[in-house]
Design an enzyme around this catalytic site. Structure first.
Site, PDB file in Angstrom:
ATOM      1  N   HIS A  22     -10.787 -18.804  -3.911  1.00  0.00           N
ATOM      2  CA  HIS A  22     -12.431 -18.445  -4.863  1.00  0.00           C
ATOM      3  C   HIS A  22     -12.802 -19.364  -3.135  1.00  0.00           C
ATOM      4  CE1 HIS A  22     -14.928 -19.740  -7.609  1.00  0.00           C
ATOM      5  NE2 HIS A  22     -15.472 -20.840  -7.059  1.00  0.00           N
ATOM      6  N   SER A  26     -19.947 -18.110  -6.107  1.00  0.00           N
ATOM      7  CA  SER A  26     -19.923 -19.027  -7.344  1.00  0.00           C
ATOM      8  C   SER A  26     -20.849 -19.698  -7.938  1.00  0.00           C
ATOM      9  CB  SER A  26     -19.026 -20.376  -7.093  1.00  0.00           C
ATOM     10  OG  SER A  26     -17.645 -20.781  -8.396  1.00  0.00           O
ATOM     11  N   ASP A  67      -7.546 -16.652  -8.441  1.00  0.00           N
ATOM     12  CA  ASP A  67      -8.950 -17.342  -7.962  1.00  0.00           C
ATOM     13  C   ASP A  67      -8.819 -17.788  -9.278  1.00  0.00           C
ATOM     14  OD1 ASP A  67     -10.684 -18.939  -8.579  1.00  0.00           O
ATOM     15  OD2 ASP A  67     -12.753 -17.027  -8.026  1.00  0.00           O
TER      16      ASP A  67
END
Ligand SMILES: N[C@@H](CCC(=O)N[C@@H](CSC=O)C(=O)NCC(=O)O)C(=O)O
Length: 280
Positions: A258, A147, A225
């Site tokens: 995620h 991320s 996600d």
């Protein structure tokens, strides 16, 4: 001066945490290192740097990714820094996506962040020098992250293609200048000059990459996600890679979100990917 604050045996190797006074961030920084079995001054091992995402410390990856068994088997060390400067002198905000825990791996130019928020210098220069000085680890490096840390890993590799042998990322923010997390962070750390923002944007950096310095790159992304469309936008990087023939592989994984459940499902594949270049 490093201070060892924990040592735990795992998968035949050692997980250790250290603190030290950082010249880049002007505060005490903590990092974690995994040393595979057999690593010694007579048998130095290559290393994977892992950059974590928003809200993380050095601990999230080490505790949740399940990387130790495969890293031990492959003889790869792993180094995980914190995601920002810390402590009462480093500015903070009541926000999960800016300031402490959200350094975005840039060198801030804007007060009050520019004294401490120099995470780019920390992960590119200060930390690797410290690691190579104090641990049985070679200068052969790969880099990965998640991320915000996926943005960090791809961006750092694209800016320093001769320092790393390969780069990978899980669910990376590939185009921070075009998403809310990135715009908020870059405005706060870098001000309004978008020319400066572009120096830390993987899409912009890949557009300018020279073929002689292309690096093997793997991106894994879950299609469930919740941040995919608004924040991550992997298709923007793939479009540039396809146009330039950049060796980027994007693997979309059905049903994954995620979280570190996703990372733990594919970390072995990323370690194997890096291993082939770390040992070439
Ligand atoms: N708390 C926030 C979301 C925070 C979050 O999802 N953090 C991710 C990284 S997101 C991009 O950088 C993370 O790794 N969290 C730590 C963990 O151990 O899972 C919210 O409430 O939306």
């Amino acid at each position: 001066m490093l201070e060892n604050i924990s040592s735990v045996k795992v998968s035949g190797g050692w997980h250790k945490q250290y603190t030290h006074s950082s010249q880049s961030t002007h505060c005490t920084m903590r990092f974690a290192v995994f040393l595979p079995p057999g690593a010694s001054e007579a048998n130095k091992v290559p290393v994977l740097y892992w950059l974590s995402g928003l809200t993380c410390t050095d601990e999230n990856f080490m505790q949740k990714a399940g990387a130790f068994k495969k890293a031990a088997e492959l003889g790869i060390a792993i180094v995980a820094p914190d995601t920002s400067p810390r402590g009462e002198n480093a500015p903070n905000e009541d926000s999960y996506d800016f300031a402490q825990g959200a350094g975005f791996y840039v060198n801030a130019t804007q007060a009050p962040y520019n004294t401490h928020f120099n995470m780019y210098d920390y992960v590119v220069s200060e930390l690797p020098a410290l690691i190579e000085q104090h641990f049985p680890i070679t200068s052969t490096k790969a880099i990965s992250g998640h991320s915000m840390g996926g943005h960090g890993a791809l961006m750092v590799a694209l800016k320093n293609p001769t320092a790393f042998v390969s780069a990978s990322a899980f669910s990376p923010i590939v185009n921070p200048i075009e998403c809310p997390w990135g715009v908020k962070a870059f405005t706060g750390y870098l001000g309004n000059d978008k020319a400066l923002w572009k120096q830390y944007d993987s899409c912009e950096l890949m557009k300018n990459a020279e073929q002689a310095h292309y690096l093997p790159m793997l991106v894994s992304q879950g299609d469930a996600d919740g941040f995919l469309q608004e924040q991550l936008k992997p298709e923007n990087l793939v479009a540039i890679a396809n146009k330039k023939g950049y060796p980027l592989t994007l693997e979309m994984q059905a049903g994954y979100d995620h979280s570190y459940f996703f990372i733990s499902s594919f970390i072995d594949q990323h370690l194997l990917f890096h291993h082939q270049f770390l040992t070439a």
